[in-house]
Write an enzyme that holds these catalytic residues in place. Structure first.
Site, PDB file in Angstrom:
ATOM      1  N   LEU A   1      -0.196   0.216   9.007  1.00 48.43           N
ATOM      2  CA  LEU A   1      -0.452  -1.114   9.556  1.00 48.43           C
ATOM      3  C   LEU A   1      -1.757  -1.729   9.052  1.00 48.43           C
ATOM      4  CD1 LEU A   1       0.858  -0.394  13.143  1.00 48.43           C
ATOM      5  CD2 LEU A   1       2.091  -1.329  11.199  1.00 48.43           C
ATOM      6  N   CYS A   2      -2.279  -1.221   7.968  1.00 48.91           N
ATOM      7  CA  CYS A   2      -3.496  -1.784   7.372  1.00 48.91           C
ATOM      8  C   CYS A   2      -3.153  -2.991   6.506  1.00 48.91           C
ATOM      9  CB  CYS A   2      -4.176  -0.745   6.483  1.00 48.91           C
ATOM     10  SG  CYS A   2      -5.355   0.252   7.346  1.00 48.91           S
ATOM     11  N   HIS A   3      -4.016  -3.994   6.556  1.00 58.88           N
ATOM     12  CA  HIS A   3      -3.840  -5.147   5.669  1.00 58.88           C
ATOM     13  C   HIS A   3      -4.347  -4.815   4.273  1.00 58.88           C
ATOM     14  CE1 HIS A   3      -4.005  -6.893   9.721  1.00 58.88           C
ATOM     15  NE2 HIS A   3      -3.216  -7.838   9.234  1.00 58.88           N
TER      16      HIS A   3
ATOM     17  N   MET B   1     -11.208   1.748   7.698  1.00 61.62           N
ATOM     18  CA  MET B   1     -10.130   2.595   7.163  1.00 61.62           C
ATOM     19  C   MET B   1     -10.285   2.784   5.658  1.00 61.62           C
ATOM     20  SD  MET B   1      -8.571   3.655   9.678  1.00 61.62           S
ATOM     21  CE  MET B   1      -7.552   4.676   8.631  1.00 61.62           C
ATOM     22  N   GLU B   2     -10.778   1.727   4.993  1.00 66.37           N
ATOM     23  CA  GLU B   2     -10.989   1.823   3.545  1.00 66.37           C
ATOM     24  C   GLU B   2     -12.079   2.835   3.227  1.00 66.37           C
ATOM     25  OE1 GLU B   2     -10.194  -0.838   5.200  1.00 66.37           O
ATOM     26  OE2 GLU B   2      -8.421  -1.510   4.100  1.00 66.37           O
TER      27      GLU B   2
ATOM     28  N   ASP C   1      -9.300  19.238  -5.989  1.00 63.75           N
ATOM     29  CA  ASP C   1      -8.410  19.392  -7.146  1.00 63.75           C
ATOM     30  C   ASP C   1      -9.193  19.809  -8.394  1.00 63.75           C
ATOM     31  OD1 ASP C   1      -6.830  17.323  -9.494  1.00 63.75           O
ATOM     32  OD2 ASP C   1      -5.927  19.110  -8.633  1.00 63.75           O
TER      33      ASP C   1
END
Lengths: 274, 153
Positions: free
Chosen positions: A74-76, A112-113, A127
């Site tokens: 639901l992130c823009h 969130m970013e 990794d």
């Protein structure tokens, strides 16, 4: 306080931000990846088989921040004006601290970013180094600060603390998230013991590891560790069950085994391999 | 005595491993290998799969200690241990222990000893997935009794 990503029927929905005013938004998140000292030394020397580890992880973090909306439902999609990803090698704790900051002028926050950038930078570090060290752990991915927007400013340093600052390390500790607003930087600068829970015990406690400041221990031994945990939360009383085994720095230990700053104490149920 | 311990997700081939460990040695007269398989019944019937967890670092150390202890107790030329982790299905091979010696008795006993100690001392945990739910497997008194046999001798 309501969850903005749920509508009146409790269904997930994307918040309509068209009418919100554009303001300057900024968020900083941090996390860290712990590894063996030899791995950290190789990383510092540039001696790892996959090449320049930090440069690659930085690009990965920046790319990830830009693609957060593809990962989190639901992130823009945001036109970020700035993304930085920084690394600090901590030889004492044998880890790499990762910090990411995202900024834009817009209608939604960018925490969130920043969190995604840190997570993916940590995964890329894993990794790049896994050929020499598979036991690395990614810890304490968290929001450090955010500015702008209706929900106001947030800074982890000013968030309310705990009576004893145990810091669940892993992002795998959602049940603990509410009562652990203590700063990681605080726990990092203090001499501390790393406590791990394995297998069934991890599932019963709801988290995998935490950092316990040495100052919280009345006695510098395993018994002291158990007592500090139990005083903090009743659920840790289960560590006293006679069947529970203990290892200090990966060697079997008992209640009177001494612990020192930097030690790792693991609790686990009887083994069932073979 | 040479030894190798491995913890891995991938399957193993007993013949390949045995040849790799002991293939070019002409002083070995006996190799005893034990392969443990995933059963489809345990504490509950209808085990569909199991997930094996270990404690990276400590598990390898514990297995090495067990291999060395066997080497001190019997006349061995080599010990190889492979234990798998992750999700396994009934019928999958989960563990391989091979002991090599000049004469068979040492290899037989050492292989038995390594398995008994592995089951009671090496940090592995099994979670079984069955039609009626998932659960962590409990330790067994019989395994502890088996390991205790070696203490009494």
């Amino acid at each position: 306080m309501t969850l903005t990503h749920l509508n009146a029927r409790g269904e997930a929905h994307m918040v309509d931000v068209a009418d919100k005013q554009e303001t300057r938004r900024e968020a900083t998140a941090s996390g860290r990846i712990r590894m063996r000292p030899e791995t950290l030394a190789l990383l510092a020397e540039g001696g790892l088989p996959k090449g320049d580890v930090l440069a690659t992880a930085r690009i990965a973090g920046i790319q990830a921040a830009k693609r957060t909306h593809e990962l989190i439902p639901l992130c823009h999609a945001l036109a970020l004006s700035k993304v930085t990803v920084d690394f600090e090698l901590d030889e004492i704790e044998s880890c790499v601290d990762v910090t990411a900051t995202c900024r834009l002028n817009g209608r939604t926050g960018v925490e969130m970013e920043a969190l995604t950038a840190v997570s993916v930078a940590c995964l890329t570090l894993y990794d790049m180094c896994k050929a020499v060290d598979k036991a690395m752990t990614i810890d304490a991915v968290q929001l450090e600060a955010k500015r702008g927007g209706r929900s106001g400013d947030f800074s982890r340093d000013t968030a309310p603390g705990l009576s004893i600052p145990t810091t669940p390390d892993a992002a795998s500790a959602p049940t603990q998230a509410v009562d652990t607003k203590t700063t990681v930087s605080k726990a990092d600068s203090e001499p501390s013991i790393r406590v791990r829970f394995l297998a069934e015990l991890r599932e019963r406690l709801g988290h995998e590891s935490l950092t316990l400041p040495v100052s919280a221990l009345a006695e510098a031994d395993i018994q002291g560790v158990k007592r500090a945990l139990r005083d903090h939360q009743e659920q840790y009383a289960m560590l006293d069950e006679p069947r529970i085994l203990i290892a200090c720095n990966q060697t079997l230990a008992s209640d009177d085994t001494r612990v020192e700053p930097g030690d790792e104490v693991a609790f686990f149920p009887p083994v069932t391999g073979g | 005595m040479a030894w190798e311990v491995r913890v891995q997700e991938s399957p193993f081939d007993v013949g390949v491993e045995q040849a790799r460990w002991f293939g070019n040695r002409h002083d070995i007269g006996a190799v005893v290998s034990f392969t443990g398989l995933v059963r489809d019944f345990n504490e509950r019937p209808d085990v569909q799969a199991l997930t094996l967890e270990h404690f990276p670092g400590m598990t390898e150390k514990a297995l090495t200690d067990i291999a060395r202890a066997a080497g001190e107790r019997w006349q061995l030329e080599g010990v190889g241990i492979i234990h798998r982790i992750g999700r396994l299905a009934p019928g999958d091979a989960i563990v391989l222990v091979s002991a090599a010696s000049a004469h068979r008795r040492d290899a037989f006993e050492a292989c038995d000893f390594v398995m008994d100690y592995l089951k009671t001392r090496a940090p592995f945990w099994k979670k079984e997935h069955t039609a009626s739910g998932d659960y962590w497997v409990s330790e067994r008194q019989s395994d502890r009794n088996d390991a205790d046999r070696w203490e009494r001798q």
